[in-house]
Design an enzyme around this catalytic site. Structure first.
Site, PDB file in Angstrom:
ATOM      1  N   MET A   1       0.856  -1.179   0.000  1.00 37.90           N
ATOM      2  CA  MET A   1       0.000   0.000   0.000  1.00 37.90           C
ATOM      3  C   MET A   1       0.897   1.235   0.000  1.00 37.90           C
ATOM      4  O   MET A   1       1.842   1.318   0.785  1.00 37.90           O
ATOM      5  CB  MET A   1      -0.904   0.013   1.238  1.00 37.90           C
ATOM      6  CG  MET A   1      -1.785   1.253   1.332  1.00 37.90           C
ATOM      7  SD  MET A   1      -2.848   1.179   2.799  1.00 37.90           S
ATOM      8  CE  MET A   1      -3.676   2.771   2.656  1.00 37.90           C
TER       9      MET A   1
ATOM     10  N   GLY B   1      -0.602  12.554   4.196  1.00 40.72           N
ATOM     11  CA  GLY B   1      -1.070  13.417   5.275  1.00 40.72           C
ATOM     12  C   GLY B   1      -2.418  14.053   5.008  1.00 40.72           C
ATOM     13  O   GLY B   1      -2.839  14.941   5.752  1.00 40.72           O
TER      14      GLY B   1
ATOM     15  N   GLU C   1       0.039  -8.616   4.912  1.00 35.51           N
ATOM     16  CA  GLU C   1       1.317  -9.327   4.894  1.00 35.51           C
ATOM     17  C   GLU C   1       2.406  -8.448   5.501  1.00 35.51           C
ATOM     18  O   GLU C   1       2.699  -7.362   4.984  1.00 35.51           O
ATOM     19  CB  GLU C   1       1.688  -9.682   3.448  1.00 35.51           C
ATOM     20  CG  GLU C   1       3.005 -10.412   3.294  1.00 35.51           C
ATOM     21  CD  GLU C   1       3.339 -10.678   1.836  1.00 35.51           C
ATOM     22  OE1 GLU C   1       4.493 -11.025   1.563  1.00 35.51           O
ATOM     23  OE2 GLU C   1       2.447 -10.533   0.986  1.00 35.51           O
TER      24      GLU C   1
END
Length: 408
Positions: free
Chosen positions: A229, A237, A264
């Protein structure tokens, strides 16, 4: 010796920090190319340039990797003011260009004018896959900005080539990143785009993405596992990570064959983000109601989190601890003590395991070996470590509670 030292100093002038030398951009307008304000740099470059993250042989080294904001068409250029070969005949500079070519897929341009001309095609770029979710973020400079989250797979026309360009960012921002075999049809891809207007036309800029692998669970379920990701630095932010994770979670919750959703080897930042999203999802469930929290972690919480939100027992427990902290008056000594003991009971699990291991060791270790292991498991040290762990956990929980309060 003095001569060798002088030589080392001269050669040191040709060492460059690759995290500074690599210049990344997401380009929307031609003027962005020469605007230093649009440049960002890697957090890591060790996978390409070694643990020292240094390139040798150049002065003023600049490695330009510029991408068009939507399609990620790439400009790759290496610039420098001088090389070590101009000063020393027998010393070779590192093959910087060759190292970058191992990461960046073919099809890039090395000509700035050609790259700028590709910006004209950005109006043709459209997000891949199916739209899952839209949301807006308020910007002081630009007002309301619209974002979209799409689900794609490798069968989407043009997506494989796009993904090859997109995943190059992993090497610079995830410490242990690796490229995936996108041909496997068990992969799902979730993409975040900013929708913006340029010259009266709608354009889309790449914001970030997530990859999820669907594991088989006997006899007829799947377990989606988040693999990677990344929200690209210009957009970090701003809450996009939470929006993405929540949208992905809701998508899999809608699928009856999904057992639960995992990750994971999650980083600390990912765990904190996941805690926030799962608390946000669970806080409205009846079993997590404020009047139930002081009764302790219950089977109802486990079952409801699993059935309605595909959250496993371990994650449901953390959600319970965060919500109970929010509902507890920590200025009340008795209530604070009850909460502390409740959290420490979970944290003490690894220490209990050590005690069980110690009991086994008594049967098979020599006395001197047993003393060594007992010293490692000193009770006082365990209590000190347990208290430290508790304080860290509660500090993280408070930050999540504060964030939830600002979103209310």
């Amino acid at each position: 010796m003095a001569g060798a030292s002088t030589m080392e100093k001269k050669l040191a002038e040709y060492k460059c920090d690759t995290n500074d030398a690599i210049c990344l951009k997401l380009v929307r307008f031609p003027e962005d190319v020469d605007d230093d304000g649009t440049t960002f740099h890697p957090e890591y470059s060790h996978q390409t340039f070694g643990d020292d993250e240094v390139a040798f042989g150049y002065k003023g080294l600049q490695i330009q990797l510029f991408y068009t904001a939507g399609n990620l068409s790439t400009l790759f250029k290496v610039k420098y003011s001088s090389t070590v070969t101009e000063m020393f005949d027998c010393v070779e500079p590192d093959d910087v260009e060759g190292k970058i070519r191992e990461i960046v897929p073919a099809g890039f341009t090395c000509n700035t004018d050609d790259f700028v001309s590709l910006l004209e095609k950005e109006a043709n770029f459209k997000p891949f896959g199916t739209l899952l979710h839209s949301y807006t973020v308020h910007s002081e400079e630009a007002g309301e900005l619209t974002y979209q989250i799409h689900k794609a797979n490798i069968t989407c026309p043009g997506f494989q080539e796009y993904h090859e360009r997109l995943q190059t960012f992993l090497m610079w921002f995830i410490e242990t990143a690796s490229f995936i075999d996108a041909d496997d049809d068990r992969w799902d891809f979730f993409l975040v785009f900013e929708k913006y207007n340029k010259d009266g036309e709608t354009h889309y800029a790449t914001v970030g993405y997530m990859t999820v692998y669907n594991y088989y669970v006997y006899p007829d379920k799947t377990r989606p596992r988040v693999s990677q990701m990344l929200i690209l630095p210009p957009f970090q932010g701003e809450g996009h990570g939470a929006q993405l994770l929540e949208a992905v979670h809701r998508f899999y919750c809608s699928l009856p064959k999904v057992q639960d959703i995992t990750a994971e080897d999650p980083s600390e930042n990912y765990v904190k983000l996941r805690d926030y999203v799962l608390v946000k999802l669970c806080q409205g469930l009846p079993s997590f109601a404020a009047d139930k929290l002081h009764l302790g972690f219950s089977a109802d919480m486990v079952n409801e989190a699993q059935d309605k939100l595909k959250i496993n027992k371990k994650h449901a427990r953390r959600v319970y601890e965060i919500l109970r902290l929010r509902a507890t008056d920590m200025s009340d000594e008795e209530k604070a003590r009850e909460y502390r003991l409740e959290v420490k009971k979970r944290l003490f699990g690894p220490y209990r395991k050590n005690q069980r291991e110690l009991a086994k060791m008594r049967k098979c270790l020599r006395p001197e070996e047993l003393v060594s292991h007992m010293n490692q498991m000193d009770t006082r040290t365990q209590h000190e470590e347990l208290e430290k762990s508790y304080q860290v956990v509660v500090e993280d929980y408070r930050r999540i509670i504060e964030r939830l309060a600002t979103q209310a």
